[in-house]
Design an enzyme around this catalytic site. Sequence first.
Site, PDB file in Angstrom:
ATOM      1  N   THR A  13      -8.124  64.988 -49.340  1.00 33.06           N
ATOM      2  CA  THR A  13      -8.866  65.436 -50.524  1.00 33.06           C
ATOM      3  C   THR A  13     -10.312  65.784 -50.154  1.00 33.06           C
ATOM      4  O   THR A  13     -10.795  66.880 -50.455  1.00 33.06           O
ATOM      5  CB  THR A  13      -8.873  64.294 -51.575  1.00 33.06           C
ATOM      6  N   ARG A  45      -3.551  66.227 -38.657  1.00 33.26           N
ATOM      7  CA  ARG A  45      -2.153  66.344 -38.227  1.00 33.26           C
ATOM      8  C   ARG A  45      -1.476  67.549 -38.856  1.00 33.26           C
ATOM      9  O   ARG A  45      -0.616  68.157 -38.273  1.00 33.26           O
ATOM     10  CB  ARG A  45      -1.394  65.063 -38.548  1.00 33.26           C
ATOM     11  N   ARG A  46      -1.840  67.847 -40.095  1.00 32.55           N
ATOM     12  CA  ARG A  46      -1.234  69.016 -40.735  1.00 32.55           C
ATOM     13  C   ARG A  46      -2.266  69.733 -41.602  1.00 32.55           C
ATOM     14  O   ARG A  46      -3.301  69.176 -41.942  1.00 32.55           O
ATOM     15  CB  ARG A  46       0.003  68.618 -41.551  1.00 32.55           C
ATOM     16  N   LYS A 103     -16.826  54.204 -46.642  1.00 26.79           N
ATOM     17  CA  LYS A 103     -17.604  53.025 -47.068  1.00 26.79           C
ATOM     18  C   LYS A 103     -17.163  51.755 -46.362  1.00 26.79           C
ATOM     19  O   LYS A 103     -17.981  50.929 -45.972  1.00 26.79           O
ATOM     20  CB  LYS A 103     -17.514  52.853 -48.589  1.00 26.79           C
ATOM     21  N   GLU A 127     -24.029  59.424 -46.865  1.00 28.57           N
ATOM     22  CA  GLU A 127     -24.335  59.589 -48.299  1.00 28.57           C
ATOM     23  C   GLU A 127     -23.077  59.494 -49.160  1.00 28.57           C
ATOM     24  O   GLU A 127     -23.076  58.899 -50.240  1.00 28.57           O
ATOM     25  CB  GLU A 127     -25.007  60.959 -48.520  1.00 28.57           C
ATOM     26  N   VAL A 130     -21.101  56.057 -50.807  1.00 31.42           N
ATOM     27  CA  VAL A 130     -21.416  55.307 -52.033  1.00 31.42           C
ATOM     28  C   VAL A 130     -21.575  56.256 -53.210  1.00 31.42           C
ATOM     29  O   VAL A 130     -22.381  57.196 -53.159  1.00 31.42           O
ATOM     30  CB  VAL A 130     -22.724  54.497 -51.870  1.00 31.42           C
ATOM     31  N   ASP A 199     -13.667  47.608 -53.005  1.00 28.93           N
ATOM     32  CA  ASP A 199     -14.288  48.924 -52.830  1.00 28.93           C
ATOM     33  C   ASP A 199     -15.758  48.877 -53.305  1.00 28.93           C
ATOM     34  O   ASP A 199     -16.656  49.358 -52.617  1.00 28.93           O
ATOM     35  CB  ASP A 199     -13.483  49.965 -53.638  1.00 28.93           C
ATOM     36  N   LYS A 203     -19.475  49.249 -51.136  1.00 27.72           N
ATOM     37  CA  LYS A 203     -20.576  50.140 -51.518  1.00 27.72           C
ATOM     38  C   LYS A 203     -21.861  49.345 -51.785  1.00 27.72           C
ATOM     39  O   LYS A 203     -22.958  49.777 -51.432  1.00 27.72           O
ATOM     40  CB  LYS A 203     -20.165  50.957 -52.747  1.00 27.72           C
ATOM     41  N   GLY A 300     -13.614  62.275 -55.947  1.00 25.73           N
ATOM     42  CA  GLY A 300     -13.112  63.632 -56.140  1.00 25.73           C
ATOM     43  C   GLY A 300     -13.501  64.521 -54.973  1.00 25.73           C
ATOM     44  O   GLY A 300     -14.475  64.259 -54.271  1.00 25.73           O
TER      45      GLY A 300
HETATM   46  N1  HSE Z   1     -11.307  54.526 -55.413  1.00 22.61           N
HETATM   47  C1  HSE Z   1     -12.692  54.890 -55.458  1.00 22.61           C
HETATM   48  C2  HSE Z   1     -13.130  54.838 -56.909  1.00 22.61           C
HETATM   49  C3  HSE Z   1     -12.885  56.267 -54.883  1.00 22.61           C
HETATM   50  O1  HSE Z   1     -12.271  54.702 -57.801  1.00 22.61           O
HETATM   51  O2  HSE Z   1     -14.320  54.891 -57.168  1.00 22.61           O
HETATM   52  C4  HSE Z   1     -14.295  56.589 -54.491  1.00 22.61           C
HETATM   53  O3  HSE Z   1     -14.834  55.705 -53.560  1.00 22.61           O
END
Ligand code: HSE
Length: 433
Positions: A13, A45-46, A103, A127, A130, A199, A203, A300
């Site tokens: 992505t 890889r692809r 992160k 950058e 976070v 997560d 951060k 995103g």
């Molecule tokens: N899984 C993370 C979120 C993606 O929902 O914020 C971005 O780090």
Amino acid sequence: MKPVKVGICGLGTVGSGTFNVLTRNKREINARAGVEINIIQVGARRENPACDLGGVARVADIFEVARNPEVDVLVELIGGTTVAKDLVLEAIAQGKHVVTANKALIAEHGNEIFARAKEAGVQVMFEAAVAGGIPIIKALREGLSANKVEWLAGIINGTGNFILTEMRDKGRAFEDVLKEAQALGYAEADPTFDVEGIDAAHKLVILASLAFGIPLQFDKVFTEGISNIAPEDVDYAQELGYRIKHLGIARQTAAGIELRVHPTMIPAKRLIANVDGVMNAVLVKGDAVGPTLYYGAGAGAEPTASAVIADVVDVARSCAQGGAGVAPLAFHNAADQTPNMLPMEQVETAYYLRMVAEDRPGVLAQVSTILAEANISVEALIQKEPQQDAPQVPLILLTSRAIEHQLMSAIEKIEALPVIHGDVVHIRVESLG
Ligand code: HSE
């Protein structure tokens, strides 16, 4: 001037978003960098149907990019902490600058990576690690560099914020919203990273190291997730004029630095309380500037690409100026001492308490006596009339600020009262004023 040559590793992505934005906005990006930036190789890889590589060569082995003598800047977008770490260290050893959105890698291995980068005289930029597209790293490093940061508090996980928003606005159950967040692609590969706060902890550690000039200390973060938040807590919070947000909080206190991620009740009138859905926001309080708020998409393809490319532009600018420019990160404070990190038991905050109590005289007095003995006062109270002569009623209290271990020991005593049934739910409350 010699063009700056970029190799991108990872074409998921964020990788495809980075490729697309760098290609689409090439003219503006080059003008801002003051030098031409060319993607010369992609390691993946692809192919990804979301992006057309045109004439850019793709190699399946990402380490080929790290060893390609033509590449000046390696962009690591593969994620994870094992292969990604080897790749970044290899790129550094080969004298390349690195830009990463990873992160977990920075939070868990950043101290080692930055030390190697310093020895090699290259830059490692992050950058995008976070809060996705929000330029919060730049704000801390540059825009706020005059300030002593007193505290910061951030909604830094979009998935968790989406879940809490849907629970509040639509009365949906936690599990149901999580499934939707996964289907929409917001969640990490392992969604417990989102809902259990890992997560956000990654951060937070990065933000705190920049805000307070301390080494990255992922093992010092207190982390509590949102999976136990019940719909009634969301409703009672509203009734009290608050909202529940999953916050990462870092605060410099006289006793030490707090690093904590947990569900937090905050006044509904605060701007950050109104950051909903998958959006992120970071509130930073500097001693000179006062409170400042940074808002935007935390995940995103293109929002994250925006942050990745900003780093590529910074590195390219400094390459064009002969390597100087972006200062290496100084994670240690001026006295080169690692400050005391405050354990959660010592943290002071206010609390929301919810319990099920027998509906008879004197119950409230017993609860408030226990709190008073711990020097904790009750700031607000909700008690509903019993439903259809039910023998038990929910009792909701907002307390004054208290030290966590004192509050926890009061909770134990309250739970031991024969007139209280089951566990006492507690949620920390912050005014963020
Ligand atoms: N899984 C993370 C979120 C993606 O929902 O914020 C971005 O780090």
